[in-house]
Every structure is written in C-alpha cells, then in structure tokens.
Design an enzyme around this catalytic site. Structure first.
Site, PDB file in Angstrom:
ATOM      1  N   GLN A  15      38.043  36.799  51.439  1.00 52.01           N
ATOM      2  CA  GLN A  15      36.802  36.454  50.829  1.00 52.01           C
ATOM      3  C   GLN A  15      36.783  34.765  51.047  1.00 52.01           C
ATOM      4  OE1 GLN A  15      35.719  38.117  47.264  1.00 52.01           O
ATOM      5  NE2 GLN A  15      34.017  36.921  46.693  1.00 52.01           N
TER       6      GLN A  15
ATOM      7  N   SER B 244      44.508  38.811  51.442  1.00 53.85           N
ATOM      8  CA  SER B 244      43.757  39.357  50.053  1.00 53.85           C
ATOM      9  C   SER B 244      42.984  40.472  50.568  1.00 53.85           C
ATOM     10  CB  SER B 244      42.732  37.992  49.399  1.00 53.85           C
ATOM     11  OG  SER B 244      42.374  38.609  48.240  1.00 53.85           O
ATOM     12  N   LEU B 245      41.628  40.306  50.544  1.00 54.31           N
ATOM     13  CA  LEU B 245      40.729  41.504  50.960  1.00 54.31           C
ATOM     14  C   LEU B 245      40.913  41.796  52.260  1.00 54.31           C
ATOM     15  CD1 LEU B 245      37.875  43.268  50.729  1.00 54.31           C
ATOM     16  CD2 LEU B 245      36.687  41.041  51.757  1.00 54.31           C
TER      17      LEU B 245
ATOM     18  N   ARG C 284      36.429  47.209  43.603  1.00 55.04           N
ATOM     19  CA  ARG C 284      37.409  46.170  43.448  1.00 55.04           C
ATOM     20  C   ARG C 284      36.541  44.719  43.183  1.00 55.04           C
ATOM     21  NH1 ARG C 284      39.751  42.255  47.082  1.00 55.04           N
ATOM     22  NH2 ARG C 284      41.806  41.952  46.600  1.00 55.04           N
TER      23      ARG C 284
ATOM     24  N   HIS D 138      43.964  36.766  41.822  1.00 56.87           N
ATOM     25  CA  HIS D 138      45.579  36.770  42.047  1.00 56.87           C
ATOM     26  C   HIS D 138      46.268  36.103  41.100  1.00 56.87           C
ATOM     27  CE1 HIS D 138      44.701  38.637  45.741  1.00 56.87           C
ATOM     28  NE2 HIS D 138      44.059  37.920  46.406  1.00 56.87           N
TER      29      HIS D 138
ATOM     30  N   GLN E 148      48.168  43.826  43.792  1.00 59.83           N
ATOM     31  CA  GLN E 148      47.668  42.570  44.336  1.00 59.83           C
ATOM     32  C   GLN E 148      46.716  41.696  43.808  1.00 59.83           C
ATOM     33  OE1 GLN E 148      44.361  42.270  46.885  1.00 59.83           O
ATOM     34  NE2 GLN E 148      45.552  42.153  49.100  1.00 59.83           N
TER      35      GLN E 148
END
Length: 779
Positions: free
Chosen positions: A16, A96-97, A121, A204, A255
């Site tokens: 993102q 991440s994503l 999510r 995170h 995560q």
C-alpha cells in the site's frame, strides 16, 4: 532481455502506498487477460474495481478498497507476463500487502479468495485505531540500523514497522508519540531525515493486535482454499526467510502486528547466485531498495516497460475489449483554508494537499533534506541540481527516489545551460533512467530534442483515449514566446528525428500531436512587477491554444517571484493562478541547503536588503540575479568585475592595482591559476566554450570572472566567516517580506522554520486575506 524466464527468476510486489488513479488502465485496454483479472475480482468482491482504479474515485485511498485494487493490478501484470511473455519466476516476495500478491503468484492462495481476504484485512486495519490516533514516519540515515535510532524509537514508545533498506526504516505507533519522536531524533542524530507518512493507520505495530486476532479467524476459514506447500517459495515478512508451509496462516495473521523485515526478504530472495529480479506494480518502490544492497532489480509499471523488459508477446487469441468508464474527477474535502486555494486538478495530479510547490531554483536552496521534508508533509518540492556536478546530481536524485515513499510528491529541477548542452541532456537522461516522477525546467525558450524525448518517453493513451505522459512536466517561463512553445505540442521535426533513431516508439510519436509540452506552466519574473502582466496574458494564450489543441485547456498556470507574504500569494490566486511556486522564502528554513551563517544573515534581512548582481551563467550578456546585499560586498564586487570586462579585452590589460586587489580580496589566488582551473574542467564550463576561449582572451577573462561568481556561492554554502564579505546568496525581497510577516513570532528564528510550515502559513494566510477582502468589499 529474452522473454523466457532465466534460472532463479524472482518477482516482487509492492504494498500500500503505490496506488494511483489510472493504474493498470493501459494493461486492461491492451490485454484480454488483464481484463479477465478485473472481472474475476469484481465477481469475488461485488465491487467494480476497474472503476475505482481508473477513475478519480476517492475510495482508492481508503484501505478497505486500496488493498484489493492493488492486488488486482499486480496480478493482472503477473498473469499477462507469465501467459503472454513466458515469464516463469521461481521465487516470490512482496512488501506487506504485496506478500498476498506473491502468494497468489506462487499458487499458494487462489486469487478470488485473496481479493476477499485483503478487503477484509483492510477494513479491520481501518477499524483498529480511530482516525488521527495513529501515525507512521520514515527515518532515513546511512547505516541506520547500526545507529542510535532504533533505541531512541523504542525509548519513545514507538515501534519499527518496516526494515526497508540499510538507510531506511519506518516507525509506527500512537500519533503523539510519533510526533514527539521527531525532536528527540533531531537532537541526537542531526543527519537523520524524519518523513511523516500520509497514512491514517499505524500498520505493523502492536496497535494492530485487535485486527490481527479478528483476521486470524478469517484466515482459518480460508485455510481449506490454500496450498501451503507452494508458499515455500515465498518470502515471509515476519521472519525474513521463506515461508514454512505449516505456519502460513499464523505468519499472515502475525504480519499485521509485527514489522516487515523487507531487508532480510531481499537478501533471502537474492541468495543463491545471479537472478533476474522484476518488480511488478503501479509505481516503482522495491527495485530502489534492492539497489541499496547492490542488487539489480527492474521495475515494470506499464505496458511500455513490459515490452522494453520482455520483448514482444506471444500470439494469443483476442476477445472483445471491456469498455473503460469515462473519467469523472472528484474533489476530496479540504482540511484547512489554504487547501481550498487554487486548482484541485493540480493537487490531484501531484498528490499534494496544497496548490503550491517549492521550486528547485538556486533561490530555494532545495537540497534532498528540504525536498524530503516537503514531500513527507504532502507539499511538492523540486530538487535543485544547478549547484551540483552531474555525478553528484545523479547520486542525489537516486537517493531521493530510493528513500521517499512511493507516490510522494517530488521532482527534479533541470536548468537549461546553453553553453553546456551535454550536461542538460545527460541530466534529462538521468531523470528518465531513474524514474523521476516530475520535472521542473527553467530557462528553456524552445523545446530541445532531449526535452521532447523526456516528455514523450512512456506516453500512452489514457482511459479516455487521450495521451497520458509517464511523468509530469512543469515549465517556468518569463515571456510569451517560451509560454507559446510549451502550450503547443512537441515540434514535429524533433518528434520525427527521435522516432527515426529509435529514441521513442511509433506509438509515442503518433500520440505526440495531442499533447502540450507542459502539464504546468509557471509565469515568473525576476525583476518585480512583470508577473502581474504575464499571468493574465498566459490565461488568454491558453484559451487560444485550446482552440487548436484541446488538451492545452488542461495546462495549469502558476505564479512565481516575489511571493513572500500571504497577501502576495493571495494576489496571485486573485489573478487566476492555479498554483504558486516559492523560492527565496525556502532559503531560510532549517532544511535549506546552505550554511547556518547564511541563514542567520537572511533571517535578519528586510525587503530592502537585496540587490541585483551579474548572473554567473549569463555574465557576458549582462543578465542580473537578485542576491543578498546586507552584510556582504559581493554585489558591488561583481558589478566591478562586469565593468572591467566591458572596458578590457584581456586580463593582461588590467591595471596592476586592480589585478592585485582582485587576487587578494576576491579570488584569493592568482588569476592565471584560476584560468588553469577553469580550463581543466570542460564538464563544468563546456568543452566548446573552452575551445573558443583558447583563441579569445576576452572570453577567457569572462570565464575567470564567472569562476568568482560561482565560487562565492560555494563559499556561502560552506559558511566560512572569513569569506563573509564575498558571499553570493541568491535570494530576493520576498524573504524580507516573509521575515516581516513572522516578526515577533516563533518563526522569527529560522531554526523553527520548515518548508511545509512556510507553505501552510503562506497558503492559509492568503486564504484569510482573500476572505477578508471579500467580506470587507462594498456590496
């Protein structure tokens, strides 16, 4: 590069932050496989993701919608490359994503299930922390992991969210703690750059634990759709190594609340020998991080780059194309009065909160620290390259591109240097090669071949069929002839020349007649007063140009010069400016690329403490540049040099007393020694110019005098008190006006001034001035 995947090929996907309106549209239009991906995503989510991606839909920046949109675009790229170009990666990674995209690409997670999961999510992340309660910031410094920074972060109650590269980490936590961290880091580590990120979710970190627990339930329900053994080829953000199949769902849940160990991911993916590493997504981000650990990676963000990297696709059956909805721009509500001024189209195009830019001319002293500070606050800034040799300019551009978050509003200023055209061409080529998203050009009266190539490279049709450039170009002009050239399409003769030599593609050449040379045209006046005549003239010129070239109507008009007080900014907008560009006011900020001594001198200056002096570049032509007069002798000394040049044809003709004074007070060295230094630097002064100077004593004298003007600017940036009288400080009365504006406030001290704070003060103040004028005007 061949179409077939090499041994050990790696594909990575960004997360993102890389989203942008129109992403994936060219792929969708060109390849039926890409259209099928969007249709599958729409069936899985019930959302028209193509509309959200291709139009100016504000939902694109809401996490619940951002995540499925990015996943869809990235999988569209991957499927097109694997099916039509034969790309066959063996290892997969994502930030991440992007880790979910990597799992889909590896075959561990079905695409439809992945789209539903990441939408859930995103929604849970949005709900975990109320708007405004969380914050994130990027910290940039050489060898940051071996510094005191991680310990200071932990002591402040903030957490490291991303280990991105050897010089960048991202921190996350409660908004007040993240903001408080800035001063603590600044005091302990003055070389560290602190960049607040424009996010509403502290990803995170432990604040995401509620989202982690709820998301674990969704992962458990989806487990039956997974093929965990295929995850063994995918890097885990949580551990830094490859996934252990039996822990896949646990790691994906973790995560959300644990840091992304991307630095370890890169080393894991690059281990085992040479590999072709390809980043797929709407904007380049991860390839830059690989470069910082000495690993080459190629970013592929559009159809042009697909073909440049993988060659021609295999023949495949085609189907009827899916129509792309027409663009319907929307404007998000503004948070402050200054955010309502100017053009919403400018803010949307550049991803900024203000219709305002920090110019990259020498008056702005816009080095990397200033540009980073502005970009982190959603203010557009252009890096000044005129003060740098080509090697250092390229290095600073590369460093900015590697450290700023994807989508940050920044660019590079490229000045036209007629005597050293090779430098201008090389600098434009470097911005093209390094993927600089925005270019500000100054001093161009007509487009050159290098500038047209820069403008057309990557040109592609938008969803509406109109030409869309791969990067935005702002042209600063001081007269109507230059403005006319930038409101027109690229000169056909230059377009043909570039096409014949393979420097642009046939498709780019065919689209060129429908594109004006500039996206933004900024009227500037270095002498004072002319701006107010030039700006209305440009508005009329734009309207006439649109009669022949409809796209010219969309060129945004700006104002620069003399904008140091809110009332001056208000006047520019009242005359119809779409945006404003500042220079001098940024020279006296904490981030400005000059010495503290110069900043002390500038902070004490009033509007009358500036003068004009011979310009270092156009010395022989008699051009003048505004400089600081208070506390220095430079303007008088520079004028004396110009007088000597007018009345003498050779250095040998100088009176002994004049020569002795120049060498002792100004140059600090023998004039013949200065000439030998100039003659030994063709990259700086121009090989053709130096060749002419060998037969022209008068030109040799001009180059020696220009050396003093340039060296005086270097002395000022170094801040040597012994050289104070020779300081050349390019700046104008706008700074004096700003000093008057902030007198008796905390901003009287330049240490409290920051580029973004100056921008907000001027813009909010201008909004107030316009409001007061309208309220007080007779009815």
């Amino acid at each position: 590069m061949s179409a077939a995947g090499g041994v050990g090929d790696v594909v990575v996907f960004s997360g993102q932050g890389g989203q942008t309106h129109g992403m994936g549209a060219d792929l969708h239009r060109r390849f039926p496989l890409a259209r099928a991906v969007f249709e599958e995503a729409a069936d899985a989510t019930g959302l028209d993701l193509a509309r959200i991606c291709f139009e100016d839909d504000p939902r694109l920046h809401l996490t619940e919608y951002t995540q499925p949109c990015l996943l869809t675009v990235e999988i569209a790229f991957h499927r097109v490359l694997t099916v039509e170009f034969g790309f066959a990666p063996r290892r997969f990674g994502g930030h991440s994503l992007g880790e979910y995209t990597a799992l889909v690409a590896a075959g561990a997670l079905p695409f439809a299930e992945a789209v539903r999961l990441v939408r859930r999510r995103g929604a849970l992340m949005q709900q975990a922390v109320p708007e405004g309660r969380g914050a994130m910031a990027a910290l940039v410094m050489d060898d940051i992991l071996d510094s005191e920074a991680p310990g200071i972060v932990a002591d402040a109650g903030v957490e490291v969210a991303n280990y991105n590269s050897p010089i960048q980490i991202v921190v996350s936590g409660a908004a007040d703690r993240v903001e408080g961290l800035r001063d603590r880091l600044g005091a302990a580590l003055p070389d560290l750059t602190f960049i607040p990120l424009r996010v509403s979710i502290p990803s995170h970190c432990s604040l995401m634990r509620p989202a982690r627990d709820r998301f674990a339930e969704h992962l458990a329900a989806a487990a039956r759709h997974l093929t965990p053994e295929r995850a063994a080829a995918v890097a885990s953000n949580v551990t830094g190594g490859l996934h252990e199949p039996h822990l896949l769902t646990t790691r994906l849940a973790d995560q959300l609340a644990q840091p992304v160990r991307w630095l370890d991911n890169m080393r894991t993916l690059a281990a085992g020998g040479p590999a072709r590493i390809v980043e797929l997504g709407p904007r380049p981000a991860l390839a830059k991080f690989f470069g910082l650990i000495g690993v080459l990676a190629t970013a592929v963000t559009n159809v042009t780059e697909v073909q440049a990297t993988f060659g021609r696709p295999r023949p495949v059956p085609t189907t009827a194309s899916t129509p792309i909805p027409a663009t319907a721009p929307t404007v998000a509500p503004s948070a402050t009065p200054g955010e309502r001024l100017g053009s919403a189209a400018f803010r949307a195009a550049h991803g900024t909160r203000l219709a305002y830019a920090v110019g990259g001319t020498a008056e702005a002293a816009a080095g990397p620290a200033l540009v980073s500070r502005a970009a982190g606050a959603g203010v557009l800034g252009y890096l000044d390259t005129a003060r740098l040799d080509l090697g250092r300019a390229t290095a600073e551009i590369e460093r900015l591109g590697a450290t700023l978050p994807a989508g940050a509003p920044w660019g590079v200023n490229v000045p036209h240097t007629p005597e050293t055209p090779g430098r201008t061409e090389a600098l434009l080529a470097a911005t093209l090669r390094l993927g600089v998203p925005r270019i500000e050009v100054a001093g161009f009266t007509t487009p050159t071949r290098a500038l047209v190539r820069q403008r057309l490279s990557g040109l592609h049709p938008g969803p509406d069929g109109r030409p869309r450039p791969a990067r935005l170009l702002m042209a600063r002009v001081g007269g109507v002839e230059a403005a006319r050239a930038f409101l027109a399409p690229p000169p056909p003769g230059i377009v043909t020349w570039l096409r014949e030599r393979g420097l642009i593609t046939r498709a780019e050449a065919e689209l060129a007649p429908g594109l004006p040379m500039a996206d933004d045209l900024c009227a500037e006046d270095d002498r004072g007063g002319g701006l107010w005549a030039l700006l209305p003239t440009l508005r009329r010129m734009r309207a006439r140009a649109a009669g022949e070239l409809p796209a010219a109507a969309g060129v945004r008009l700006g104002a620069a010069g003399g904008l140091g007080a809110p009332e001056a900014v208000a006047a520019a907008f009242a005359l119809g400016a779409d945006f404003v560009v500042t220079g001098s006011v940024n020279h006296c900020t904490a981030e400005a690329d000059t010495s503290e001594l110069v900043k002390d001198m500038l902070a004490a200056a009033g509007p009358g403490d500036f003068a004009t002096a011979p310009d270092a570049t156009l010395f022989e032509a008699g051009a003048r540049q505004r400089v600081l007069r208070r506390g220095v002798f430079h303007p008088a000394r520079a004028h004396r040099l110009h007088d000597l040049h007018l009345h003498h044809d050779d250095l040998s003709e100088l009176a002994p007393a004049d020569r002795e004074r120049l060498e002792r007070q100004l140059f600090r060295k023998d004039l013949d020694e200065v000439w030998h230094e100039v003659a030994a630097d063709p990259d700086r002064w121009g090989s053709a110019v130096l060749a002419r100077a060998e037969g022209s004593p008068r030109l040799r004298m001009a180059l020696v005098f220009r050396w003093y003007l340039a060296d005086s600017a270097l002395r000022a940036r170094r801040g040597d008190p012994a050289e104070r009288l020779n300081f050349r400080v390019p700046c104008g009365p706008a700074l004096g006006a700003f000093n008057e504006t902030v007198r008796d406030t905390a901003l009287a001290d330049w240490r409290a001034r920051h580029a973004d704070g100056v921008a907000r003060l001027l813009m909010d103040g201008a909004a107030g001035a316009l409001r007061d004028h309208l309220v007080g005007a007779p009815g």
